[in-house]
Design an enzyme around this catalytic site. Structure first.
Site, PDB file in Angstrom:
ATOM      1  N   LYS A 250       0.863  -1.182   0.000  1.00  0.00           N
ATOM      2  CA  LYS A 250       0.000   0.000   0.000  1.00  0.00           C
ATOM      3  C   LYS A 250       0.897   1.229   0.000  1.00  0.00           C
ATOM      4  CE  LYS A 250      -4.052   1.887   2.295  1.00  0.00           C
ATOM      5  NZ  LYS A 250      -3.609   3.271   2.323  1.00  0.00           N
ATOM      6  N   ARG A 270      -7.834  11.554  -7.444  1.00  0.00           N
ATOM      7  CA  ARG A 270      -8.980  10.812  -6.918  1.00  0.00           C
ATOM      8  C   ARG A 270     -10.279  11.614  -7.022  1.00  0.00           C
ATOM      9  NH1 ARG A 270      -9.163   7.447  -1.312  1.00  0.00           N
ATOM     10  NH2 ARG A 270     -11.401   7.398  -1.141  1.00  0.00           N
TER      11      ARG A 270
HETATM   12  P1  AMP Z   1      -6.875   4.714   2.516  1.00  0.00           P
HETATM   13  O1  AMP Z   1      -6.418   5.989   1.904  1.00  0.00           O
HETATM   14  O2  AMP Z   1      -6.151   4.369   3.775  1.00  0.00           O
HETATM   15  O3  AMP Z   1      -8.359   4.637   2.633  1.00  0.00           O
HETATM   16  O4  AMP Z   1      -6.459   3.534   1.513  1.00  0.00           O
HETATM   17  C1  AMP Z   1      -6.911   3.422   0.213  1.00  0.00           C
HETATM   18  C2  AMP Z   1      -5.936   4.073  -0.732  1.00  0.00           C
HETATM   19  O5  AMP Z   1      -4.698   3.394  -0.765  1.00  0.00           O
HETATM   20  C3  AMP Z   1      -6.364   3.999  -2.165  1.00  0.00           C
HETATM   21  O6  AMP Z   1      -7.318   4.962  -2.477  1.00  0.00           O
HETATM   22  C4  AMP Z   1      -5.069   4.246  -2.918  1.00  0.00           C
HETATM   23  O7  AMP Z   1      -4.875   5.635  -3.086  1.00  0.00           O
HETATM   24  C5  AMP Z   1      -4.011   3.753  -1.964  1.00  0.00           C
HETATM   25  N1  AMP Z   1      -3.245   2.611  -2.470  1.00  0.00           N
HETATM   26  C6  AMP Z   1      -1.934   2.474  -2.245  1.00  0.00           C
HETATM   27  N2  AMP Z   1      -1.460   1.343  -2.773  1.00  0.00           N
HETATM   28  C7  AMP Z   1      -2.490   0.715  -3.370  1.00  0.00           C
HETATM   29  C8  AMP Z   1      -2.626  -0.505  -4.097  1.00  0.00           C
HETATM   30  N3  AMP Z   1      -1.593  -1.325  -4.300  1.00  0.00           N
HETATM   31  N4  AMP Z   1      -3.866  -0.825  -4.555  1.00  0.00           N
HETATM   32  C9  AMP Z   1      -4.918  -0.004  -4.338  1.00  0.00           C
HETATM   33  N5  AMP Z   1      -4.851   1.164  -3.669  1.00  0.00           N
HETATM   34  C10 AMP Z   1      -3.650   1.532  -3.184  1.00  0.00           C
END
Ligand code: AMP
Length: 552
Positions: A250, A270
Site C-alpha cells: 500500500k 482521486r
Molecule cells: P486509505 O487511503 O487508507 O483509505 O487507503 C486506500 C488508498 O490506498 C487507495 O485509495 C489508494 O490511493 C491507496 N493505495 C496504495 N497502494 C495501493 C494498491 N496497491 N492498490 C490499491 N490502492 C492503493
C-alpha cells in the site's frame, strides 16, 4: 419559439428537492424537471446541481472566492461587513446570506432580464477563463451582473455553485437515478454508463440524446476509482478470500489515473481533477506513441528505493509552477496497480489477473513501476507480506482477489486494506470555532494541544468523530469556558481532554508544537482525564521518529 431553459426553474426544483426528506420524491422532482430539457441544458443543469460548471477532469472550475462574493453583495446592498459576518455565523452558508441580503431593498429583476441556463453557462465560462491582471475586476463585474439579473433565490444558487458548496442534498447518485427515471433507462445500464462516463453532466446529455447504451471508457475522461474495504488483522484478511490473493504494497501518495490518447498523457486525481501539470515527469514516462490506455496507481514521493514523506507531495501539488525545484526536492515514482483500458479493449469487467497482464505490458520500458505483489493464502503469509511492506517504508497492504472486476467508484469486496493502527494522543482543547453547513450554530472545530514541560503546544485541529449530541454538549461547555472571542474563533480555558486518532504525524509550521497530526479524528472525550494527564511532546516525537516515513 421554444423558451430557453431558465435558471429560475432549476432554482425552484432545487428548493423543492431540498425541502423534502423523501429520496423517492427528490428523484421524481429531478426526473420530471430533466425530462423537459434539451440535452445541452440537461448537461449543464445536472452539473450545476452538484456545484460544478465543467466536466469532471477539466483543469478549471468556475470558482469565485468568498471575499469577492462578499464584496459584490455588500456593494449591491449597501450593508456592512459586520452585518454580513453576523449573518454568516448564524446561517453558515454564503448562498443563504446572499439570498437574505439581496431580497431587501431591491426590486425583482425585469422580465426581459430573465436568466437562462445558457446565460449562466457563458458567465461561468468567462469566470473560468479569467486569469492574470485585471481578472479580479472582471470577475466582480460578471458576478455583479449575474446578481442584478437574478432573483434572490437564483442568486443563492449562483453563490452556492461558485463556491462549490451546494448543500442541497443533490449528489451524483441521486441524479443517476433521476436520469434513469427521466429517460426510462434500466438501472443497471445507467449505473454502468455513469461509471464509464464519470461525469454526471455528460451522462445526462448522453441519456437525453438516447446514446447511453453506447457509452464506453474513453481516455481523457476520468472514471471513479475503485476503493478498498478496511480489515483490522491479517487473520481477517486471509479469511476474507477463499483462495490465494494478491497482496500488494500500500503506497502512500496521491491516487492517480494516467490516461494516454494519441501519444499525449493526462493525469487525474482521486477527485477526478487534472493534475498533469504537477507531475511532468510522470507525464514524460508515458508520453510516446503506442496504444491508448487508462491506468490506475499511486504517485509516491520516492528516492533511492525508498518512499519519502507524503508531506513533500502536498507542497508539490500546491506549488504548481516551479516544477524543476519541486521535482528535485520531491522526486516521485508512479506505482501502477491496474489497467482499465488498453487500446480498444475495455478491461474493467475482466478479472484482475488479466488486467495485471495488460498493465505489465504498458509499464515495460516506461520508467514507471509495477506495484509489488505477493501471492498469499494463509494469515502468516499476509502478515509476512505486511511486515515487508512496513519495513520498506510503505503503509501496509491492499489485498486483492485475482478474479475481481474493477468496480468503478465502489468499495468492492474484491479489495481489502490492512494498515497499522497508530497510537492515539490525548490532548486538550485550547481553541474552537463554529462549524458551517449542517454544523452552523454549533462549535464543532477544535484546536488541541499537548504538554511541553509546563506549556501547551498546539498539534492539530479536529472536526470529526463526535456525535451531534456530543457536539451539542461541547458547544455548551466551550461557550462557558471561552476566555477570548476572536473573529470566528474563541480561545477557551484548556479543560476538555480528547483522545485523538490519526494517520500519521508530520512536521508543520502551522502549529506551535512544530508537528501536525494527519487526518485527526476524535475517538472519545476523556472526561476521566485532566489536563495534567494528557500526552507530551516526548510521546509525539517518539511516534514521529518511529514512523517509517521520516520528514527531511
Ligand atoms: P486509505 O487511503 O487508507 O483509505 O487507503 C486506500 C488508498 O490506498 C487507495 O485509495 C489508494 O490511493 C491507496 N493505495 C496504495 N497502494 C495501493 C494498491 N496497491 N492498490 C490499491 N490502492 C492503493
Amino acid at each position: 419559439m421554444s423558451r430557453d431553459a431558465s435558471l429560475s426553474d432549476l432554482a425552484c426544483v432545487l428548493e423543492r428537492v431540498r425541502a423534502t426528506a423523501s429520496k423517492k420524491e427528490k428523484v421524481s422532482l429531478l426526473a420530471s424537471y430533466l425530462k423537459g430539457l434539451e440535452p445541452k441544458d440537461a448537461e449543464f443543469a445536472t452539473r450545476l446541481s452538484v456545484g460544478r460548471s465543467s466536466e469532471r477532469g477539466s483543469a478549471d472550475e468556475a470558482r469565485v472566492g468568498y471575499s469577492t462574493l462578499v464584496e459584490v453583495i455588500l456593494d449591491l446592498t449597501g450593508r456592512g461587513q459586520s452585518q454580513l459576518s453576523a449573518a454568516y455565523l448564524e446561517q453558515g452558508d454564503l448562498g443563504e446570506v446572499a439570498q437574505e441580503f439581496l431580497s431587501e431593498k431591491r426590486a425583482q429583476p425585469l422580465f426581459e432580464a430573465r436568466l437562462s441556463l445558457d446565460d449562466v453557462k457563458s458567465a461561468f465560462e468567462t469566470l473560468r477563463s479569467a486569469k492574470g491582471k485585471g481578472s479580479l475586476e472582471l470577475r466582480k463585474k460578471v458576478v455583479e451582473s449575474l446578481f442584478l439579473r437574478s432573483s434572490p433565490v437564483e442568486a443563492k444558487y449562483i453563490v452556492k455553485a461558485l463556491t462549490g458548496e451546494m448543500r442541497t442534498g443533490v449528489v451524483d447518485g441521486l441524479l443517476e437515478e433521476a436520469i434513469a427515471a427521466a429517460y426510462s433507462v434500466p438501472k443497471d445500464l445507467s449505473a454502468r454508463a455513469h461509471m464509464a462516463i464519470g461525469d454526471i453532466g455528460s451522462m445526462a446529455r448522453a441519456a437525453a440524446s438516447g446514446e447511453l447504451a453506447s457509452v464506453r471508457l474513453r481516455p481523457f475522461h476520468p472514471v471513479n476509482f475503485m476503493l478498498a474495504e478496511p480489515l483490522p488483522t491479517a487473520e481477517e484478511v486471509a479469511a476474507h478470500f477463499s483462495g490465494k490473493a494478491y497482496a500488494e504494497y500500500k503506497y502512500d501518495g496521491v491516487r492517480a489515473q494516467v490516461h494516454r490518447l494519441d501519444g499525449l498523457v493526462r493525469i487525474f486525481s482521486r477527485r477526478l481533477e487534472d493534475i498533469t501539470s504537477s507531475f511532468p515527469e510522470v507525464e514524460g514516462m508515458f508520453r510516446s506513441d503506442g496504444r491508448d490506455f487508462i491506468l490506475d496507481g499511486e504517485i509516491v514521493p520516492f528516492a533511492e528505493g525508498r518512499p519519502l514523506p507524503f508531506q513533500l507531495l502536498q507542497r508539490r501539488l500546491r506549488r504548481q509552477r516551479s516544477f524543476e525545484q519541486a521535482a528535485q526536492k520531491a522526486p516521485v515514482m508512479y506505482f501502477a496497480f491496474d489497467a482499465l483500458l488498453l487500446g480498444e479493449d475495455e478491461l474493467v469487467d475482466e478479472p484482475l489477473g488479466k488486467r495485471r497482464d495488460a498493465l505489465t505490458e504498458v509499464i515495460g520500458g516506461s520508467g514507471a513501476a509495477l506495484a509489488h505483489s505477493d501471492l498469499v493464502g494463509s494469515s502468516e503469509e499476509v502478515a509476512e507480506s505486511f511486515r515487508r511492506s512496513r519495513d520498506l517504508g510503505f503503509e501496509g497492504l491492499v489485498v486483492k482477489d485475482p478474479e475481481s472486476r474493477y468496480s468503478m467508484g465502489r468499495r468492492g469486496s474484491g479489495w481489502v486494506k490492512l494498515k497499522e493502527e497508530l497510537d492515539t494522543i490525548d490532548a486538550v482543547i485550547v481553541a474552537a470555532e463554529y462549524g458551517n453547513g449542517k454544523r452552523a450554530g454549533v462549535i464543532s472545530d477544535y484546536t488541541f494541544a499537548v504538554l511541553d514541560g509546563g506549556e501547551l503546544r498546539t498539534i492539530g485541529k479536529a472536526y470529526s468523530g463526535l456525535t451531534d449530541a456530543e457536539i451539542g454538549e461541547m458547544t455548551k461547555r466551550l461557550k462557558e469556558s471561552t476566555v477570548k472571542n476572536q473573529r470566528y474563533r474563541m480561545v477557551v480555558r484548556p479543560e476538555i481532554v480528547i483522545e485523538v486518532a490519526f494517520d500519521s504525524i508530520q512536521r508543520s509550521d502551522r502549529h506551535d508544537s512544530g508537528y501536525a497530526l494527519r487526518f485527526p479524528r476524535i475517538k472519545r472525550i476523556r472526561t476521566d482525564k485532566a489536563v495534567s494527564d494528557i500526552d507530551t511532546m516526548e510521546k509525539v516525537e517518539r511516534i514521529f521518529s518511529s514512523q517509517k516515513l521520516k520528514v527531511e
